[in-house]
Design a protein around this motif. Structure first.
Motif, short mmCIF file in Angstrom:
data_model
loop_
_atom_site.label_atom_id
_atom_site.label_comp_id
_atom_site.label_asym_id
_atom_site.label_seq_id
_atom_site.Cartn_x
_atom_site.Cartn_y
_atom_site.Cartn_z
N LEU A 59 0.85 -1.20 0.00
CA LEU A 59 0.00 0.00 0.00
C LEU A 59 0.88 1.24 0.00
O LEU A 59 0.48 2.29 0.46
N ILE A 113 13.00 -1.64 3.29
CA ILE A 113 11.65 -1.87 3.81
C ILE A 113 11.29 -3.35 3.67
O ILE A 113 10.72 -3.96 4.56
N VAL A 121 2.33 -5.27 4.00
CA VAL A 121 1.25 -4.30 3.83
C VAL A 121 1.32 -3.23 4.91
O VAL A 121 1.14 -2.03 4.65
N MET A 122 1.69 -3.63 6.13
CA MET A 122 1.79 -2.66 7.22
C MET A 122 3.00 -1.75 7.02
O MET A 122 2.91 -0.54 7.18
N ALA A 123 4.13 -2.36 6.66
CA ALA A 123 5.35 -1.57 6.49
C ALA A 123 5.20 -0.56 5.35
O ALA A 123 5.55 0.61 5.50
N LEU A 130 2.44 0.64 4.10
CA LEU A 130 1.43 1.63 4.48
C LEU A 130 2.08 2.76 5.28
O LEU A 130 1.94 3.95 4.96
N GLY A 131 2.82 2.40 6.33
CA GLY A 131 3.48 3.40 7.15
C GLY A 131 4.50 4.19 6.36
O GLY A 131 4.54 5.42 6.42
N PHE A 132 5.29 3.49 5.56
CA PHE A 132 6.32 4.13 4.76
C PHE A 132 5.71 5.14 3.78
O PHE A 132 6.19 6.27 3.66
N ILE A 189 2.92 6.80 3.97
CA ILE A 189 2.41 8.01 4.62
C ILE A 189 3.57 8.91 5.06
O ILE A 189 3.52 10.13 4.90
N ILE A 190 4.64 8.30 5.59
CA ILE A 190 5.80 9.10 6.01
C ILE A 190 6.39 9.87 4.82
O ILE A 190 6.65 11.07 4.89
N ILE A 229 4.30 12.78 3.84
CA ILE A 229 4.45 13.91 4.77
C ILE A 229 5.78 14.63 4.50
O ILE A 229 5.84 15.86 4.45
N LEU A 287 7.12 1.31 11.74
CA LEU A 287 8.24 0.71 11.00
C LEU A 287 9.29 0.14 11.96
O LEU A 287 9.78 -0.96 11.77
N LEU A 315 8.15 -3.12 13.41
CA LEU A 315 8.19 -4.21 12.44
C LEU A 315 9.61 -4.72 12.24
O LEU A 315 9.85 -5.90 12.05
#
Lengths: 326, 295
Positions: free
Chosen positions: A61, A103, A116-118, A120-122, A124-125, A128, B276, B279
């Protein structure tokens, strides 16, 4: 059988090449050229993402971020530091690949859907940072005056020239993806998507292949991002938000997970829908959502394969009927 | 205001937002435990909770207490409908397909909410006035913060009771440990999944309702709150209930102190940076059992 697939591919790629060369003769308005070029750019991202989703069975994502990294590397290096154009694009691609490795490596070593979590966070960062690192990125106002690409003295400064440039890249990326899938790597990937345990027990290093394919798919996105930056000559953070990541994922699914030609179809259909809804922008989100849900519920193999399977089944039924079997 | 007062203020804000993340993380965990998927529609449950509350209280002048329960029930029904409809009837039950499906559903809900309520941020009146209460240390606290704490604690206690003491709660825990074994002893797994969706719909709604008077609400407030709640769930250990509370509180404090003392521009990035880090360093989360399985 293998031979047959390859013949079909040669036919397909031949047809694609002919269409790319001939199509501009029939396109008159500047607007349609822009749509076609955006389809091309999306196709490159979708082909890469489909390698990851369709063959490694992993979700990203954060592809908007990789697409954005390509754009911003090209933009910042050429505008702020006077870098030559093509090397900037290569630097962007390499850097994006390296970031994707950082990542992907830790998250893909784990069983389950950690990527998917990593991502997603990446994603958005990165989005920003694009807005906040004003001295480099121009902040929310964006970065202007990115020079168009050029080969020698030949500058890609209008929609037609960019059409040929972008679609040459689409063609190359699709050939590269097809070759990859027909190689040892591709067979390993297909084994992984069939059964990870079985692939593992036959000596395929599944985690390693997943990381590699993730890095490759990020690089595809980066190339597309660079082309976008040089084509539009202006970039701003809003083009690379979470919503773009979801758009490309939708294109992969509508086209069919693991289907190369489906990627082209998915990118084409959904880009056109986006454009058709341009006047009624508020329906944009609903349209993507409804499309995504319908395809996932009824045609999880994608529109292309879904319809093919449906026709084949009916043909089988018809044949059986003729032979008096049903 | 001197430094210690400032810190106290940041801590109050951090705990408040942390409580919200904890409730949201619970919602993610419940569905994860029942089905193994990440339910991205959780984000929309939060927005819908807030917007239902706004419609009832501000537009239709319904009593806030009654509105609270109607909004909660409304979103729970939407959660249930999502399961009865698309999730149950999806032709492929692969996890990856179902995760994508929740993304699609989330888009549909958000798009519809945008049609119904427009894109403006709207306020909801606080449950009991806006007059700040002075604390012992010299800091102040708005009553709504106390409501957020109280409701969160109440919700957590009720959840604890539900999962430890009631038959349904025990059945849900059994299903999360082993679906097949649960089905073998006569638990209707389909019903558990349906209930999980309704349940996390209600939880999402509560989060959206109680934060609305503090931070206003709109058709898409849920995205950031939801994704950060998701980060909190990972931080605590995905699927772990005590972890969700701890993860939420830590994340809320880090975010509030980080924004106050370091830089408010990167406020939204802090949660995802923590995600991150977790994880990469300890993917099982703080309260996770053992290591996440490596391959």
């Amino acid at each position: 059988m293998n031979n047959l697939i390859k013949q079909k591919d040669i036919l397909g790629f031949g047809a694609l090449a002919v269409i790319i060369i001939v199509l501009p003769l029939f396109v008159e308005s500047k607007y349609y050229f822009i749509v076609l070029n955006v389809i091309g750019l999306n196709t490159i991202v979708v082909v890469g993402l489909n390698l990851l989703i369709g063959f490694a069975g992993q979700i990203s994502l954060g592809h908007a971020a990789f697409y954005g990294l390509g754009s911003y590397f090209s933009g910042i290096l050429t505008v702020n530091y006077g870098f030559p154009l093509w090397p900037a694009m290569v630097v962007g691609m390499m850097a994006t690949g390296a970031v994707a490795y950082l990542i992907g490596y830790p998250s893909l070593k784990l069983r389950g859907h950690y990527l998917v979590m990593a991502t997603l966070g990446f994603g958005i960062i990165i989005n920003i940072l694009m807005g906040e690192l004003e001295q480099f990125t121009g902040g929310h106002d964006g970065l202007m005056g990115i020079p168009p690409l050029a080969i020698g003295g030949w500058v890609f400064d209008n929609d037609l020239k960019n059409f040929y440039l972008i679609w040459s890249f689409v063609f190359l990326c699709m050939v590269a993806a097809r070759n990859l899938l027909n190689s040892r790597v591709g067979r390993a990937l297909r084994a992984i998507s069939g059964s990870e345990v079985a692939a593992n027990s036959l000596g395929v290093n599944t985690a390693d292949y997943k990381v590699k394919i993730f890095v490759l798919s990020a690089m595809f996105a980066s190339i597309s991002g660079s082309l976008y930056a040089h084509y539009i000559t202006f970039i701003s953070p809003s083009s690379y938000d979470f919503h773009y990541s979801i758009q490309v994922v939708t294109m992969v699914i509508v086209g069919g997970m693991g289907s190369l030609w489906g990627s082209l179809l998915g990118a084409g259909v959904l880009t056109c829908i986006s454009e058709a809804l341009h006047i009624a922008k508020q329906y944009h989100i609903i349209a993507y959502g409804v499309f995504l849900c319908l395809v996932l519920v009824f045609l999880p193999e994608g529109v292309l394969m879904g319809i093919t399977n449906f026709l084949v089944k009916n043909k089988d039924k018809a044949a059986n009927y003729k032979n008096g079997l049903t | 205001m001197d430094f210690s007062q400032q810190i106290a203020q940041y801590i109050v804000t951090g705990l408040t937002i942390g409580a919200i993340y904890a409730i949201v993380a619970m919602g993610f965990n419940i569905i994860h435990n029942a089905t193994g998927i990440v339910n991205f529609a959780q984000c929309e449950f939060i927005s819908l909770g807030g917007m239902f509350m706004y419609s009832l209280v501000v537009l239709f002048k319904v009593n806030p207490m009654i509105s609270f329960f109607i909004s909660m029930a409304g979103v729970a029904i939407i959660g249930a409908l999502i399961e009865i409809g698309p999730i149950r009837h999806a032709r492929s039950k692969e996890i990856i397909v179902l995760i994508f499906l929740t993304i699609g559903l989330s888009e549909v809900l958000r798009g519809t909410a945008q049609e119904v309520w427009g894109t403006d941020n709207v306020g909801v009146p606080a449950f009991s006035g806006e007059n700040p209460i002075h604390l012992l240390g010299g800091g102040t606290i708005v009553p709504q913060h106390i409501w957020v704490f109280a409701i969160t604690v109440l919700v957590m206690l009720m959840l604890h009771y539900f999962f430890k003491k009631t038959l349904m709660g025990k059945a849900m825990r059994a299903t999360s440990v082993n679906r097949r074994a649960a089905a073998l002893v006569g638990i209707s797994v389909n019903r558990i999944i349906l209930f999980s969706f309704a349940f996390s719909g209600a939880l999402g709604a509560v989060a959206g309702i109680i934060i609305a008077p503090i931070s206003t609400t709109s058709y898409d407030t849920g995205i950031m709150l939801g994704l950060k709640g998701f980060a909190a769930a990972i931080l605590g250990g995905y699927g772990n209930f005590a972890g969700a509370i701890l993860g939420g509180v830590i994340l809320g404090l880090l975010e509030s102190l980080g924004a106050g003392l370091i830089s408010s521009q990167y406020k939204d990035a802090i949660a995802f940076f923590v995600l991150l880090l977790v994880l990469f360093l300890k993917p099982a989360g703080i309260m996770g059992y053992g290591e996440a399985e490596r391959v």
